[in-house]
Design a protein around this motif. Sequence first.
Motif, PDB file in Angstrom:
ATOM      1  N   ALA A 256       0.846  -1.206   0.000  1.00 23.95           N
ATOM      2  CA  ALA A 256       0.000   0.000   0.000  1.00 23.95           C
ATOM      3  C   ALA A 256       0.873   1.246   0.000  1.00 23.95           C
ATOM      4  O   ALA A 256       1.962   1.268   0.579  1.00 23.95           O
ATOM      5  CB  ALA A 256      -0.910  -0.005   1.225  1.00 23.95           C
ATOM      6  N   ASP A 257       0.361   2.300  -0.639  1.00 23.73           N
ATOM      7  CA  ASP A 257       1.135   3.540  -0.741  1.00 23.73           C
ATOM      8  C   ASP A 257       1.469   4.118   0.629  1.00 23.73           C
ATOM      9  O   ASP A 257       2.575   4.618   0.846  1.00 23.73           O
ATOM     10  CB  ASP A 257       0.362   4.573  -1.565  1.00 23.73           C
ATOM     11  CG  ASP A 257       0.356   4.220  -3.042  1.00 23.73           C
ATOM     12  OD1 ASP A 257       1.061   3.261  -3.430  1.00 23.73           O
ATOM     13  OD2 ASP A 257      -0.362   4.887  -3.810  1.00 23.73           O
ATOM     14  N   ASP A 258       0.514   4.073   1.565  1.00 20.93           N
ATOM     15  CA  ASP A 258       0.764   4.659   2.886  1.00 20.93           C
ATOM     16  C   ASP A 258       1.893   3.928   3.606  1.00 20.93           C
ATOM     17  O   ASP A 258       2.769   4.556   4.229  1.00 20.93           O
ATOM     18  CB  ASP A 258      -0.511   4.610   3.735  1.00 20.93           C
ATOM     19  CG  ASP A 258      -1.567   5.582   3.220  1.00 20.93           C
ATOM     20  OD1 ASP A 258      -1.195   6.486   2.428  1.00 20.93           O
ATOM     21  OD2 ASP A 258      -2.749   5.444   3.594  1.00 20.93           O
ATOM     22  N   ASP A 259       1.880   2.600   3.535  1.00 25.22           N
ATOM     23  CA  ASP A 259       2.940   1.823   4.185  1.00 25.22           C
ATOM     24  C   ASP A 259       4.290   2.101   3.540  1.00 25.22           C
ATOM     25  O   ASP A 259       5.310   2.235   4.236  1.00 25.22           O
ATOM     26  CB  ASP A 259       2.634   0.328   4.089  1.00 25.22           C
ATOM     27  CG  ASP A 259       1.405  -0.066   4.894  1.00 25.22           C
ATOM     28  OD1 ASP A 259       1.031   0.704   5.809  1.00 25.22           O
ATOM     29  OD2 ASP A 259       0.822  -1.126   4.592  1.00 25.22           O
ATOM     30  N   ASP A 261       5.144   4.814   1.903  1.00 25.12           N
ATOM     31  CA  ASP A 261       5.503   6.187   2.237  1.00 25.12           C
ATOM     32  C   ASP A 261       6.180   6.244   3.607  1.00 25.12           C
ATOM     33  O   ASP A 261       7.240   6.862   3.780  1.00 25.12           O
ATOM     34  CB  ASP A 261       4.252   7.056   2.218  1.00 25.12           C
ATOM     35  CG  ASP A 261       4.564   8.539   2.420  1.00 25.12           C
ATOM     36  OD1 ASP A 261       4.893   8.907   3.559  1.00 25.12           O
ATOM     37  OD2 ASP A 261       4.490   9.293   1.436  1.00 25.12           O
ATOM     38  N   GLU A 262       5.581   5.556   4.556  1.00 26.69           N
ATOM     39  CA  GLU A 262       6.139   5.550   5.914  1.00 26.69           C
ATOM     40  C   GLU A 262       7.507   4.870   5.946  1.00 26.69           C
ATOM     41  O   GLU A 262       8.442   5.349   6.616  1.00 26.69           O
ATOM     42  CB  GLU A 262       5.175   4.840   6.861  1.00 26.69           C
ATOM     43  CG  GLU A 262       5.644   4.836   8.320  1.00 26.69           C
ATOM     44  CD  GLU A 262       4.650   4.140   9.240  1.00 26.69           C
ATOM     45  OE1 GLU A 262       5.016   3.888  10.402  1.00 26.69           O
ATOM     46  OE2 GLU A 262       3.513   3.851   8.796  1.00 26.69           O
ATOM     47  N   ARG A 265      10.173   7.208   4.403  1.00 25.70           N
ATOM     48  CA  ARG A 265      10.487   8.330   5.283  1.00 25.70           C
ATOM     49  C   ARG A 265      11.404   7.878   6.423  1.00 25.70           C
ATOM     50  O   ARG A 265      12.352   8.585   6.798  1.00 25.70           O
ATOM     51  CB  ARG A 265       9.200   8.945   5.831  1.00 25.70           C
ATOM     52  CG  ARG A 265       8.407   9.741   4.791  1.00 25.70           C
ATOM     53  CD  ARG A 265       7.149  10.351   5.386  1.00 25.70           C
ATOM     54  NE  ARG A 265       6.392  11.068   4.364  1.00 25.70           N
ATOM     55  CZ  ARG A 265       6.630  12.328   4.018  1.00 25.70           C
ATOM     56  NH1 ARG A 265       7.600  13.019   4.622  1.00 25.70           N
ATOM     57  NH2 ARG A 265       5.905  12.905   3.075  1.00 25.70           N
ATOM     58  N   GLY A 277       7.453  15.300   0.611  1.00 31.34           N
ATOM     59  CA  GLY A 277       6.429  14.594  -0.153  1.00 31.34           C
ATOM     60  C   GLY A 277       6.845  14.304  -1.582  1.00 31.34           C
ATOM     61  O   GLY A 277       6.771  13.149  -2.041  1.00 31.34           O
ATOM     62  N   LYS A 281       7.422  10.538  -3.259  1.00 29.38           N
ATOM     63  CA  LYS A 281       6.632  10.118  -4.414  1.00 29.38           C
ATOM     64  C   LYS A 281       7.512   9.808  -5.615  1.00 29.38           C
ATOM     65  O   LYS A 281       7.282   8.846  -6.357  1.00 29.38           O
ATOM     66  CB  LYS A 281       5.616  11.203  -4.769  1.00 29.38           C
ATOM     67  CG  LYS A 281       4.457  11.310  -3.778  1.00 29.38           C
ATOM     68  CD  LYS A 281       3.474  12.382  -4.216  1.00 29.38           C
ATOM     69  CE  LYS A 281       2.304  12.487  -3.222  1.00 29.38           C
ATOM     70  NZ  LYS A 281       1.352  13.546  -3.610  1.00 29.38           N
TER      71      LYS A 281
END
Length: 339
Positions: A256-259, A261-262, A265, A277, A281
């Motif tokens: 998933a994108d959220d996972d 992304d985290e 980071r 951001g 991306k």
Amino acid sequence: MPSSTLAELSAARLHVVTGKGGVGKTTVAAALALALASTGKRVLLAEVEGRQGLSQTFDVPPLGTDEVRLVSHPSGGELWGLSVDAKAALLEYLQLFYKLGRAGTALEKVGAIDFATTIAPGVRDVLLIGKIYEAAGRPRGGRGGGSKGGALHYDAVVLDAPPTGRAVRFLNVNAGVADVARMGPIKSQADSITRMLHDPRTLVHMVTLLEEMPVQESLDGLRDLEAVGLHIGALVVNQIREPRLTAANLAALDGADDDLDELLRTELTAAGLRPTGPMVKGLVQEGRDHALRLELQDEMAKEIAAAGPPVIELPALADGIEEGGVAVLTDELLAQGVA
């Protein structure tokens, strides 16, 4: 016709290198010729398209119709270069068979030579390959000379041939002259060239990239070359890019994108960077693009492997052919048993 083995590749007398434009055909031809020379052989590397690709590859003045030594190898091998010109070949042909002398020069001045080599492309190809034929069969001691045991001047010849789309017509010289020369010296020379090209010691190597269009054109080209009786050498897969992502990286990119992304980071922060951001991306998109590229490479590699000929893999050169890039490819060819 059965494909050659790597052992047969090293024993070939004439190596014809073709491939779709932009796949690195000339660079591969140069590396192959260097590999052969490094084993102690005297090798001729010739081009026929007038692009001076060989002079650029070896960083030497433009090649002409006289053979020049490009490399002397510590093994005792030598690499010589030649750029075959249709106009010069026709003038030589006219002098050889018709003793035109100054009349040949007069014909050139009025444009007759250009006209003849343009209006009859099949004859042009015979003249171009005729120079290769002469060099490949020249006895040690030079033209008209002889040598004990039939030794030849060159141990091997490498021809940087036209791209795949023109290679079959170029190499199928008898068909090319059928409508313009049914008898006479041109037909006789075309017959002799055809015998040389169809000899098992002449191999056609196809250079490709692991991309859809080059692979499809290469596979089609192999079928066309075999259909006219030519012997296939190797399928040379050029510019293979090493994977930059591990299996864990690829699995994460599928998440998933959220996972993702985290995760990025956290990793960037641990490396002392301040993630933004757009940065995150951009990295995600680049990673997924690379993953797709690897997937496509794998698919294309399977098609190449199923084609039949032995496959030779050459790496992508980060700096191109600069800084010893051709030598890197030469070492790869030697390591894979080509010479």
